[in-house]
Design a protein around this motif. Structure first.
Motif, PDB file in Angstrom:
ATOM      1  N   GLY A  80       0.812  -1.204   0.000  1.00 13.41           N
ATOM      2  CA  GLY A  80       0.000   0.000   0.000  1.00 13.41           C
ATOM      3  C   GLY A  80       0.845   1.251   0.000  1.00 13.41           C
ATOM      4  O   GLY A  80       2.080   1.202  -0.020  1.00 13.41           O
ATOM      5  N   ASN A  81       0.189   2.397   0.021  1.00 14.26           N
ATOM      6  CA  ASN A  81       0.893   3.681  -0.055  1.00 14.26           C
ATOM      7  C   ASN A  81       1.389   4.124   1.314  1.00 14.26           C
ATOM      8  O   ASN A  81       0.644   4.135   2.291  1.00 14.26           O
TER       9      ASN A  81
ATOM     10  N   GLN B  60      -4.694  17.218  -7.678  1.00 13.75           N
ATOM     11  CA  GLN B  60      -5.536  16.177  -7.082  1.00 13.75           C
ATOM     12  C   GLN B  60      -4.763  15.226  -6.172  1.00 13.75           C
ATOM     13  O   GLN B  60      -5.367  14.341  -5.560  1.00 13.75           O
ATOM     14  N   ALA B  61      -3.459  15.396  -6.078  1.00 13.60           N
ATOM     15  CA  ALA B  61      -2.683  14.538  -5.183  1.00 13.60           C
ATOM     16  C   ALA B  61      -3.116  14.759  -3.739  1.00 13.60           C
ATOM     17  O   ALA B  61      -3.321  15.890  -3.313  1.00 13.60           O
ATOM     18  N   ALA B  62      -3.242  13.682  -3.000  1.00 14.98           N
ATOM     19  CA  ALA B  62      -3.643  13.753  -1.595  1.00 14.98           C
ATOM     20  C   ALA B  62      -2.653  12.950  -0.760  1.00 14.98           C
ATOM     21  O   ALA B  62      -2.318  11.813  -1.101  1.00 14.98           O
ATOM     22  N   PHE B  63      -2.174  13.566   0.319  1.00 19.38           N
ATOM     23  CA  PHE B  63      -1.225  12.926   1.215  1.00 19.38           C
ATOM     24  C   PHE B  63      -1.793  12.905   2.634  1.00 19.38           C
ATOM     25  O   PHE B  63      -2.527  13.810   3.019  1.00 19.38           O
TER      26      PHE B  63
ATOM     27  N   ALA C 176      -9.207  16.650   4.997  1.00 20.45           N
ATOM     28  CA  ALA C 176      -9.117  17.699   3.983  1.00 20.45           C
ATOM     29  C   ALA C 176      -9.220  17.112   2.583  1.00 20.45           C
ATOM     30  O   ALA C 176      -9.863  17.689   1.698  1.00 20.45           O
ATOM     31  N   ALA C 177      -8.604  15.951   2.362  1.00 20.33           N
ATOM     32  CA  ALA C 177      -8.681  15.311   1.038  1.00 20.33           C
ATOM     33  C   ALA C 177     -10.101  14.853   0.737  1.00 20.33           C
ATOM     34  O   ALA C 177     -10.575  14.983  -0.398  1.00 20.33           O
TER      35      ALA C 177
ATOM     36  N   ILE D 102      -3.335   9.201  -9.402  1.00 14.29           N
ATOM     37  CA  ILE D 102      -2.168   9.710  -8.678  1.00 14.29           C
ATOM     38  C   ILE D 102      -2.160   9.224  -7.238  1.00 14.29           C
ATOM     39  O   ILE D 102      -1.096   9.100  -6.622  1.00 14.29           O
ATOM     40  N   ASN D 103      -3.327   8.939  -6.681  1.00 20.91           N
ATOM     41  CA  ASN D 103      -3.424   8.508  -5.284  1.00 20.91           C
ATOM     42  C   ASN D 103      -3.600   7.001  -5.133  1.00 20.91           C
ATOM     43  O   ASN D 103      -3.459   6.473  -4.022  1.00 20.91           O
TER      44      ASN D 103
END
Length: 478
Positions: free
Chosen positions: A120-121, A310-313, A340-341, A354-355
């Protein structure tokens, strides 16, 4: 005239707006702190559609490569063997400015890394500074508003910043860095990055080690003179964005070496400072850097909106073998970033390319805005269930830290140690004469636009850091 009582949005009086509820003075945040959750949740929804913080940024794709064996600390597959490569994505940003702001303003820079691992990320969301302004997430909305615009004039006001900082002396360490020569990087490629918070690694025997992450640029650290930065803000407000994009386009791939500082559970319990205090650093003499690997950025985004905007961290995205810590600011960010995302990009933001994880994803989440996969098809949508093909839990040890969750629930004063000055003092004494001169000039330039009562309060703090600092700033302010 009666004094106004500070209340929640439901009109309930707030007894303490300075300290989150925690399990003991060093323990993690308690989810029953409704006031904290309400503040952060409301704050995340205040601006649409750009990010409330880190609105403007630049990003690129790359790879992370392991160069040293740290399997004694972590069983994460990303570190399983020397030479192993993992695809990744990095985003650099300004903290305070809007999406159209200039790249060369004096501001910390976000340093967000997403690693697409086999499990996973893993997101490591930090800054280009090893510390931060505050210790408690309850104060984060208040702090960020001081960096934004006056609600009446819609102008930025340095009185807001210095008023807050002078009343929050734990911010002084970060303020010293912000107004030093490191306050305006000349390039995203030429600045160090830090996880900033204390994180943890867990090995195959389920032994936890506390760590600090450092990413050291191999391009050399380069910073901008304030006058040059001001000129660029007018002539080329996208200077850093352009620099990163063109460097990668021309084949000059930037690289950072990755290191960790390591602290055992026992060392943390006996350390003179709270090792989970993000306003302080760990001594590199006592806890030296250990090389882990490097990352290199070698591909620009194909479309800015699709991949960067659109990247979300989220620092809550940790994989087996990697964990978090009782760091209060980190605990607050684990909630706030993911929330927030969900608000900004959508409840299914993890499905965007991207996510999206490059490893298999199986869960029971269904429906919601922007659901553009098969939505789980006809698979069972509840758990537990008797479907032999449905996903089941792993029953492996979780990445928590029970030793730090035994305290009595309450609001503990995060300023109880009163040590606001030793770390900024040590930083000031490390500076060369020309660095001290620049720092003082930067302070004078900013403070000369601030009210006298706030100036006086700031100078009292500077006196406690070092009399030389106070005297020279006072002289500059006349």
């Amino acid at each position: 005239m009666s004094k106004k009582v500070f209340t929640t949005a439901e009109g309930i009086p707030v007894p303490d707006n300075q300290n989150s509820r925690t399990s003991g003075p060093r323990g993690p945040i308690l989810l029953d702190d409704f006031h904290l959750v309400e503040k952060l949740a409301h704050f995340n929804r205040e601006v649409i559609p750009e990010r409330r913080v880190h609105a403007k940024g630049a990003a690129a794709h790359g790879k992370f490569v392991v160069t040293q064996d740290i399997t004694r600390y972590s069983c994460a597959k990303i570190f399983s063997e020397i030479g192993k490569e993992t695809p990744m994505f990095a985003r650099f940003s300004q903290v305070a400015g809007e999406r159209g702001s200039a790249d060369t303003v004096r501001d910390p820079r976000g340093f967000a890394l997403k690693f697409y691992t086999e499990d996973g990320n893993w997101d490591l969301v930090g800054n280009n500074t090893p510390v931060f302004f505050i210790r408690d997430p309850l104060k984060f909305p208040d702090f960020i508003r001081t960096q934004k615009r006056d609600p009446q004039s819609n102008l930025k006001d340095p009185n807001f910043q210095w008023d807050f900082w002078s009343l929050s002396p734990e911010a002084l360490h970060q303020v010293m860095i912000l107004f030093s020569d490191r306050g305006i990087p000349a390039s995203y490629r030429c600045m160090h990055g830090y996880g900033s918070h204390t994180f943890s690694l867990i090995n195959k025997d389920n032994v936890r080690t506390w760590v600090k992450w450092h990413f050291r640029t191999e391009q050399g650290v380069k910073n901008l003179d304030p006058k040059k930065a001001g000129e660029l803000a007018g002539s080329n407000p996208d200077y850093l964005t352009e620099d990163l994009f063109n460097a990668i386009k021309e084949g000059h791939f930037p690289r950072w070496k990755a290191y960790i500082q390591v602290m055992s559970i026992e060392q943390a319990k006996n350390h003179k400072d709270n090792p989970f205090d993000v306003t302080k650093v760990w001594s590199q003499k006592e806890f030296p850097l250990h090389e882990v690997g490097y990352f290199e950025l070698d591909r620009n985004p194909g479309n800015y909106f699709a991949e960067v905007e659109q990247a979300a961290f989220s620092p809550g995205n940790v994989v087996p073998g990697i964990g978090v810590s009782p760091d209060k600011m980190l605990q607050g960010r684990i909630f706030a970033y993911a929330d927030a995302a969900r608000y900004r990009v959508g409840t299914n933001h993890q499905l965007l390319p991207i996510n999206a994880a490059k490893s298999p994803v199986n869960n029971y989440q269904r429906d919601g805005y922007m659901r553009f996969d098969d939505n789980g098809g006809g698979m069972t949508n509840y758990e537990p269930n008797s479907d032999p093909n449905a996903p089941k839990q792993t029953n492996t040890p979780e990445n928590y830290f029970p030793d730090y969750t035994s305290g009595e629930g309450g609001r503990y004063d995060n300023r109880v140690d009163q040590d606001y000055y030793s770390y900024p003092r040590a930083l000031f004494h490390l500076m060369k004469p020309e660095q001290k001169s620049l720092l003082i000039n930067n302070f004078v330039e900013s403070l000369q636009m601030v009210r006298k009562d706030i100036q006086k309060r700031v100078l009292e703090h500077f006196q406690k850091i070092d009399p030389e600092l106070e005297q020279k700033v006072a002289t500059g302010l006349k």
